[in-house]
Design an enzyme around this catalytic site. Structure first.
Site, PDB file in Angstrom:
ATOM      1  N   ASN A 107       0.850  -1.194   0.000  1.00 48.77           N
ATOM      2  CA  ASN A 107       0.000   0.000   0.000  1.00 48.77           C
ATOM      3  C   ASN A 107       0.880   1.237   0.000  1.00 48.77           C
ATOM      4  O   ASN A 107       1.971   1.219   0.567  1.00 48.77           O
ATOM      5  CB  ASN A 107      -0.883   0.014   1.257  1.00 48.77           C
ATOM      6  CG  ASN A 107      -1.781   1.235   1.325  1.00 48.77           C
ATOM      7  OD1 ASN A 107      -2.394   1.623   0.316  1.00 48.77           O
ATOM      8  ND2 ASN A 107      -1.875   1.864   2.486  1.00 48.77           N
ATOM      9  N   HIS A 109       0.805   5.192   1.283  1.00 51.14           N
ATOM     10  CA  HIS A 109       0.079   6.055   2.202  1.00 51.14           C
ATOM     11  C   HIS A 109       0.771   7.420   2.234  1.00 51.14           C
ATOM     12  O   HIS A 109       2.000   7.487   2.331  1.00 51.14           O
ATOM     13  CB  HIS A 109       0.065   5.432   3.603  1.00 51.14           C
ATOM     14  CG  HIS A 109      -0.734   6.241   4.579  1.00 51.14           C
ATOM     15  ND1 HIS A 109      -2.112   6.284   4.551  1.00 51.14           N
ATOM     16  CD2 HIS A 109      -0.355   7.062   5.585  1.00 51.14           C
ATOM     17  CE1 HIS A 109      -2.538   7.088   5.513  1.00 51.14           C
ATOM     18  NE2 HIS A 109      -1.494   7.569   6.158  1.00 51.14           N
ATOM     19  N   SER A 136       4.801   6.829   2.299  1.00 51.26           N
ATOM     20  CA  SER A 136       5.381   5.535   2.666  1.00 51.26           C
ATOM     21  C   SER A 136       4.731   4.441   1.845  1.00 51.26           C
ATOM     22  O   SER A 136       3.532   4.488   1.579  1.00 51.26           O
ATOM     23  CB  SER A 136       5.105   5.224   4.146  1.00 51.26           C
ATOM     24  OG  SER A 136       5.536   6.267   4.993  1.00 51.26           O
ATOM     25  N   ASP A 145      -2.901   0.854   7.834  1.00 51.16           N
ATOM     26  CA  ASP A 145      -1.700   1.665   7.570  1.00 51.16           C
ATOM     27  C   ASP A 145      -0.533   1.270   8.468  1.00 51.16           C
ATOM     28  O   ASP A 145       0.220   2.118   8.969  1.00 51.16           O
ATOM     29  CB  ASP A 145      -2.014   3.170   7.704  1.00 51.16           C
ATOM     30  CG  ASP A 145      -3.051   3.619   6.691  1.00 51.16           C
ATOM     31  OD1 ASP A 145      -3.121   3.003   5.601  1.00 51.16           O
ATOM     32  OD2 ASP A 145      -3.806   4.559   6.977  1.00 51.16           O
TER      33      ASP A 145
HETATM   34  C1  GAR Z   1      -2.536   9.108  -3.151  1.00 52.73           C
HETATM   35  O1  GAR Z   1      -2.052  10.310  -2.609  1.00 52.73           O
HETATM   36  C2  GAR Z   1      -2.380   7.983  -2.150  1.00 52.73           C
HETATM   37  O2  GAR Z   1      -1.216   8.060  -1.373  1.00 52.73           O
HETATM   38  C3  GAR Z   1      -3.597   8.189  -1.294  1.00 52.73           C
HETATM   39  O3  GAR Z   1      -4.617   8.514  -2.189  1.00 52.73           O
HETATM   40  C4  GAR Z   1      -4.053   9.177  -3.332  1.00 52.73           C
HETATM   41  C5  GAR Z   1      -4.512   8.473  -4.578  1.00 52.73           C
HETATM   42  O4  GAR Z   1      -4.141   9.187  -5.728  1.00 52.73           O
HETATM   43  N1  GAR Z   1      -3.907   7.007  -0.550  1.00 52.73           N
HETATM   44  C6  GAR Z   1      -4.494   7.015   0.640  1.00 52.73           C
HETATM   45  O5  GAR Z   1      -4.842   8.037   1.212  1.00 52.73           O
HETATM   46  C7  GAR Z   1      -4.714   5.656   1.245  1.00 52.73           C
HETATM   47  N2  GAR Z   1      -5.302   5.749   2.533  1.00 52.73           N
HETATM   48  P1  GAR Z   1      -4.115   8.470  -7.147  1.00 52.73           P
HETATM   49  O6  GAR Z   1      -5.476   7.802  -7.348  1.00 52.73           O
HETATM   50  O7  GAR Z   1      -3.908   9.588  -8.103  1.00 52.73           O
HETATM   51  O8  GAR Z   1      -3.003   7.466  -7.156  1.00 52.73           O
END
Ligand code: GAR
Length: 196
Positions: A107, A109, A136, A145
């Site tokens: 994952n 985060h 991370s 997480d």
């Molecule tokens: C990213 O910033 C990722 O790190 C976050 O959502 C966004 C997705 O963007 N993930 C979380 O918050 C997980 N809890 P993307 O769809 O453009 O890759």
């Protein structure tokens, strides 16, 4: 060749960088992009990149997480991945599901874990007065997480940053970090990647 499934909920910018990284001598290839949201913008991007897509809409399942995950599992089994990458997948998975894929599921985060698990990570880093923030990649375990950290990338928090400005500084680092970690992980190497 390792088979990689990528789970998304939204725009899928991390998914795109992962897919684009898996060419040439890379030890893995994308076999499926799966969204829990039929409107996820990443689905069209994946199709344009020539990757199979699937949707398991969580909404008809209501509170029945087990039934939702059984449907997920069905799609995943058909694609038979060696590795699952959660990339902006905004559903909490049950311990039963995470256990089934433990050691094979990653994952990303948007915080320097163990700081700021959960949501609103950028706002929380600003509120705390942190000088540094980042992202991370970790192995997914039953705890949200949590799990062994496989890589981190740092950015400065600048005076007057809004959460959106800070998120816009972190995202390009996510796009560097996740492919670097996936490549190393697919090679069987769990040594963390630290950027920059
Ligand atoms: C990213 O910033 C990722 O790190 C976050 O959502 C966004 C997705 O963007 N993930 C979380 O918050 C997980 N809890 P993307 O769809 O453009 O890759």
């Amino acid at each position: 060749m390792k088979r990689v499934a990528i789970l998304i909920s939204g725009g899928g910018s991390n998914m795109v960088t992962l897919v684009q990284s898996m060419t040439g001598d890379h030890p893995a290839r994308p076999v499926l992009v799966l969204a829990n949201n039929p409107d996820a913008g990443g689905l069209q991007k994946a199709a344009d990149l020539g990757v199979d897509t699937a949707v398991v809409d969580h909404r008809p399942f209501g509170k029945d997480r087990a039934a939702f995950e059984a449907a997920l599992m069905q799609q995943l089994s058909a694609a038979n991945p060696d590795i699952i990458c959660l990339a902006g997948f905004m559903r909490i998975l049950t311990p039963e599901f995470t256990r089934a894929w433990q050691g094979r599921m990653l994952n990303i985060h948007p915080s320097l874990l163990p700081k700021y698990k959960g949501l609103h990570t950028h706002a929380r880093a600003i509120e705390a007065g942190d000088a540094e923030h980042g992202c991370s990649v970790h192995e997914v375990t039953a705890e949200l997480d949590d799990g062994p950290i496989l890589g981190q990338a740092r950015v400065p928090v600048l005076a007057g940053d809004t959460p959106d400005q800070l998120a816009a500084r972190v995202l390009p680092m996510e796009h560097k970090l996740y492919p670097a970690v996936l490549r190393r992980f697919a090679e069987g190497d769990r040594t963390p990647v630290y950027l920059p």
